[in-house]
Design an enzyme around this catalytic site. Structure first.
Site, mmCIF file in Angstrom:
data_model
loop_
_atom_site.group_PDB
_atom_site.id
_atom_site.type_symbol
_atom_site.label_atom_id
_atom_site.label_comp_id
_atom_site.label_asym_id
_atom_site.label_seq_id
_atom_site.Cartn_x
_atom_site.Cartn_y
_atom_site.Cartn_z
ATOM 1 N N PHE A 360 0.709 -1.078 -0.036
ATOM 2 C CA PHE A 360 0.103 -0.048 0.166
ATOM 3 C C PHE A 360 0.920 1.364 0.000
ATOM 4 O O PHE A 360 0.650 2.258 0.680
ATOM 5 C CB PHE A 360 -0.943 0.068 1.248
ATOM 6 C CG PHE A 360 -1.505 -1.268 1.369
ATOM 7 C CD1 PHE A 360 -2.516 -1.709 0.592
ATOM 8 C CD2 PHE A 360 -1.177 -1.951 2.511
ATOM 9 C CE1 PHE A 360 -2.885 -3.267 0.688
ATOM 10 C CE2 PHE A 360 -1.792 -3.090 2.858
ATOM 11 C CZ PHE A 360 -2.759 -3.817 1.933
ATOM 12 N N CYS A 361 1.902 1.166 -0.624
ATOM 13 C CA CYS A 361 3.000 2.222 -0.645
ATOM 14 C C CYS A 361 3.226 3.038 0.612
ATOM 15 O O CYS A 361 3.029 4.174 0.816
ATOM 16 C CB CYS A 361 2.390 3.673 -1.451
ATOM 17 S SG CYS A 361 1.987 3.189 -3.358
ATOM 18 N N ALA A 362 3.389 1.951 1.474
ATOM 19 C CA ALA A 362 3.693 2.226 2.958
ATOM 20 C C ALA A 362 4.713 1.271 3.591
ATOM 21 O O ALA A 362 4.414 0.624 4.751
ATOM 22 C CB ALA A 362 2.416 2.474 3.804
#
Length: 447
Positions: A360-362
């Site tokens: 999740f781009c985290a």
């Protein structure tokens, strides 16, 4: 497996694709259950109607003398006023239209005259752009995390505190008013990444004393391609233009350029008129839906989803803090014994349920939560219903009890049913020479 709600939660609003029929691997079809609102929300009917209304007048803006161009220009600038009112912008604020939240944050990063303090839990869009970045490691509680932020701000001056409004991984909401007061106490400004918060809660930056807010149209029930940065003018007027080109200037000579003030200064080139007008229409629609009870609708569904998934053996829900008082409709989980990609492929292929899997781009946050390989995210929106929630809970329960009824294999980090007999519609068929979904996927697993 799921209990019956006292008051059933039908979809709160009509969104595009609400009656979409999707194929399953067993040859049948079913109505698509969309749990990927946190990535991109389907357009509201109010939004698609506004696009259809503008299309006959669709033209370039600001410098055209023709009637259609004048109408498009007026609609574009009216959208700026609508967005300003929607977020409670103050008299010294500018509304700049961008491509998305990432674009907005990168724009502001070029304007900050000093250090920026961020948390390690941020989406990459609010972690990577800042040129002089100081990262605070979040604690297990919000109260201790706030204390760590204060310690960092007090130890060394910073120009900006940049925080998410709501985690794109867990949905947990940060205490924005408290953080704004804290930043100002130590001479810093505050930027809120509102990509996940604004679609679910009204964010009045005047009331919260927030200096900058960024969000995306495509998470706000409008089509892709339009975003917003709203905030104080002085930094934005003092910085070099984000893009150099037509529209960002007052005058140009061979040896000299006089740049325009904001917002034109940072809006070079022909803008996305349809996207901006659609975004403004979404803002207007969300005001009406919130007044009619959309927040309560989402909370009821979120509680049902969290409780239902938590009751399935082997399912673990992810959270950042142990004292979070509020969260938006995002529930992220893992299933013991299964890769997150296999779970997502199974839900899609056998149940017609769309979730998101990955990091999740985290990446730093997933690593600290013990899920460095990723997790499964189910996110709710205005088109969600209790029937959708029950389908997801029951499908996960069936996976745990009976296992999948199809074979799934991983290839280059992407899980697919094998074989995958589901056809694509003509508009997408043949993208890679073969009409099966697994043959045309080219996404990166890094996000």
């Amino acid at each position: 497996m799921t209990a019956v709600l006292e008051n059933s939660c039908a979809p709160f609003a009509t969104v595009s694709g609400s009656d979409l029929q999707v194929p399953l691997v067993d040859g049948t079809t079913c109505t698509y259950a969309n749990f990927d609102y946190a990535a991109s929300a389907p357009a509201l009917t109010e939004v698609t109607a506004r696009i259809a209304e503008l299309l006959p007048y669709y033209s370039s803006v600001h410098r055209g003398a023709g009637y259609a161009s004048r109408v498009s220009t007026a609609a574009y600038e009216k959208a700026r006023i609508t967005v300003s009112d929607f977020v409670g912008a103050q008299h010294d604020s500018a509304v700049i239209f961008t491509r998305n939240t990432t674009d907005s944050l990168n724009l502001l990063a070029g304007c900050v005259p000093g250090d920026t303090v961020v948390l390690d839990i941020e989406h990459h869009a609010n972690l990577l752009p800042w040129r002089n970045r100081r990262v605070v490691v979040a604690a297990d509680s919000i109260s201790e995390t706030v204390a760590r932020i204060e310690a960092e701000l007090s130890a060394k001056p910073a120009a900006l505190l940049a925080v998410t409004g709501a985690s794109n991984v867990t949905g947990e909401v940060l205490p924005i008013r408290e953080l704004a007061a804290l930043a100002h106490r130590y001479g810093a400004r505050i930027l809120v990444d509102g990509a996940q918060l604004v679609p679910h809660r009204r964010v009045d930056i005047g009331d919260l004393d927030v200096d900058y807010l960024a969000f995306s149209g495509h998470k706000l029930y409008a089509p892709h391609g339009a975003g917003v940065l709203v905030g104080k003018r002085d930094w934005l007027d003092a910085a070099e233009p984000y893009l150099a080109g037509g529209g960002a200037v007052r005058s140009v000579g061979i040896d000299h350029t006089e740049w325009a003030p904001v917002p034109a200064r940072h809006e070079a080139g022909t803008p996305n008129v349809l996207g901006v007008v659609a975004l403004a229409a979404a803002c207007q629609a969300l005001v009406a839906h919130e007044a009619a009870g959309s927040v309560e609708h989402e909370r009821a569904l979120s509680t049902r989803l969290r409780n239902g998934l938590a009751s399935v053996p082997g399912v673990e829900l992810l959270t950042v803090w142990n004292d979070s008082p509020d969260s938006v409709g995002i529930v992220t989980f893992i299933v013991a014994g299964y890769s997150q990609g296999e779970v997502a492929a199974y839900l899609s292929a056998e149940h017609g349920i769309g979730v998101r899997d990955g990091k999740f781009c985290a990446h730093p946050l997933l690593a600290r939560l013990g899920c460095a390989d990723g997790a499964v995210r189910a996110s709710l929106g205005l088109g969600s219903s209790d029937g959708d929630v029950d389908r997801l809970i029951d499908a996960v329960g069936t996976l745990v009890v009976d296992g999948p009824s199809w074979t799934y294999e991983e290839e280059a980090g992407w899980w697919n049913p094998v074989p995958d007999p589901r056809p694509f519609p003509d508009l997408a068929d043949g993208a890679a020479g073969v009409g099966s979904p697994c043959a045309t996927r080219t996404v990166s697993i890094a996000s």
